[in-house]
Design a protein around this motif. Structure first.
Motif, mmCIF file in Angstrom:
data_model
loop_
_atom_site.group_PDB
_atom_site.id
_atom_site.type_symbol
_atom_site.label_atom_id
_atom_site.label_comp_id
_atom_site.label_asym_id
_atom_site.label_seq_id
_atom_site.Cartn_x
_atom_site.Cartn_y
_atom_site.Cartn_z
ATOM 1 N N MET A 1 101.236 108.806 17.664
ATOM 2 C CA MET A 1 102.376 109.357 16.958
ATOM 3 C C MET A 1 102.241 110.879 16.895
ATOM 4 S SD MET A 1 103.799 108.605 13.123
ATOM 5 C CE MET A 1 102.956 109.850 12.195
ATOM 6 N N ASP A 5 107.561 113.011 15.041
ATOM 7 C CA ASP A 5 108.231 111.729 15.280
ATOM 8 C C ASP A 5 108.954 111.204 14.057
ATOM 9 O OD1 ASP A 5 107.603 111.683 17.942
ATOM 10 O OD2 ASP A 5 105.948 110.257 17.737
ATOM 11 N N LEU A 6 108.397 111.372 12.880
ATOM 12 C CA LEU A 6 109.085 110.878 11.677
ATOM 13 C C LEU A 6 110.418 111.594 11.495
ATOM 14 C CD1 LEU A 6 106.120 110.500 9.188
ATOM 15 C CD2 LEU A 6 107.318 108.694 10.429
ATOM 16 N N LEU A 9 113.021 110.226 13.863
ATOM 17 C CA LEU A 9 113.606 108.933 13.481
ATOM 18 C C LEU A 9 114.893 109.105 12.683
ATOM 19 C CD1 LEU A 9 110.419 106.947 12.394
ATOM 20 C CD2 LEU A 9 111.701 106.713 14.527
ATOM 21 N N ARG A 47 108.676 104.913 22.245
ATOM 22 C CA ARG A 47 107.664 105.267 21.244
ATOM 23 C C ARG A 47 108.283 105.304 19.854
ATOM 24 N NH1 ARG A 47 106.568 110.143 22.814
ATOM 25 N NH2 ARG A 47 107.311 111.239 20.984
ATOM 26 N N LEU A 48 109.497 105.869 19.746
ATOM 27 C CA LEU A 48 110.166 105.953 18.446
ATOM 28 C C LEU A 48 110.605 104.582 17.950
ATOM 29 C CD1 LEU A 48 112.280 109.190 18.947
ATOM 30 C CD2 LEU A 48 110.180 108.923 17.603
ATOM 31 N N LEU A 51 107.532 102.870 16.633
ATOM 32 C CA LEU A 51 107.164 103.438 15.335
ATOM 33 C C LEU A 51 108.094 102.923 14.238
ATOM 34 C CD1 LEU A 51 105.620 105.381 13.493
ATOM 35 C CD2 LEU A 51 107.124 107.221 14.330
ATOM 36 N N GLU A 54 107.257 99.387 13.270
ATOM 37 C CA GLU A 54 106.091 99.316 12.380
ATOM 38 C C GLU A 54 106.460 99.707 10.949
ATOM 39 O OE1 GLU A 54 102.959 98.165 12.787
ATOM 40 O OE2 GLU A 54 103.715 97.458 14.721
ATOM 41 N N ILE A 55 107.251 100.741 10.807
ATOM 42 C CA ILE A 55 107.690 101.183 9.479
ATOM 43 C C ILE A 55 108.518 100.095 8.816
ATOM 44 C CG2 ILE A 55 109.216 102.818 8.278
ATOM 45 C CD1 ILE A 55 108.223 104.942 10.326
#
Length: 71
Positions: A1, A5-6, A9, A47-48, A51, A54-55
């Protein structure tokens, strides 16, 4: 990550598919789970999506709330 990246999103939109135009952070859990089962796309969008899955799967969506206010 990547650290950025956050933020991505809550600013990048899904570029294709049923939810084209929807913020990555707003994609429904079942859609993210489908990608998890079928395989995430290559590159940054995959990748996003992984992620965000997972969140979402771990119930951590509220972590994105402060970032939404900055966007």
């Amino acid at each position: 990550m990547e650290p950025e990246d956050l933020q991505r999103l809550v600013t990048l939109r899904m570029p294709f598919g049923k939810y084209e135009g929807t913020l990555i952070a707003d994609l429904p859990g079942p859609y993210l789970a489908w990608f998890s089962r079928e395989g995430f796309p290559e590159g940054q969008i995959g990748r996003l999506l992984a992620l965000m899955h997972e969140i979402d799967h771990n119930g951590l969506g509220e972590l994105l709330a402060p970032l939404r206010h900055r966007a």
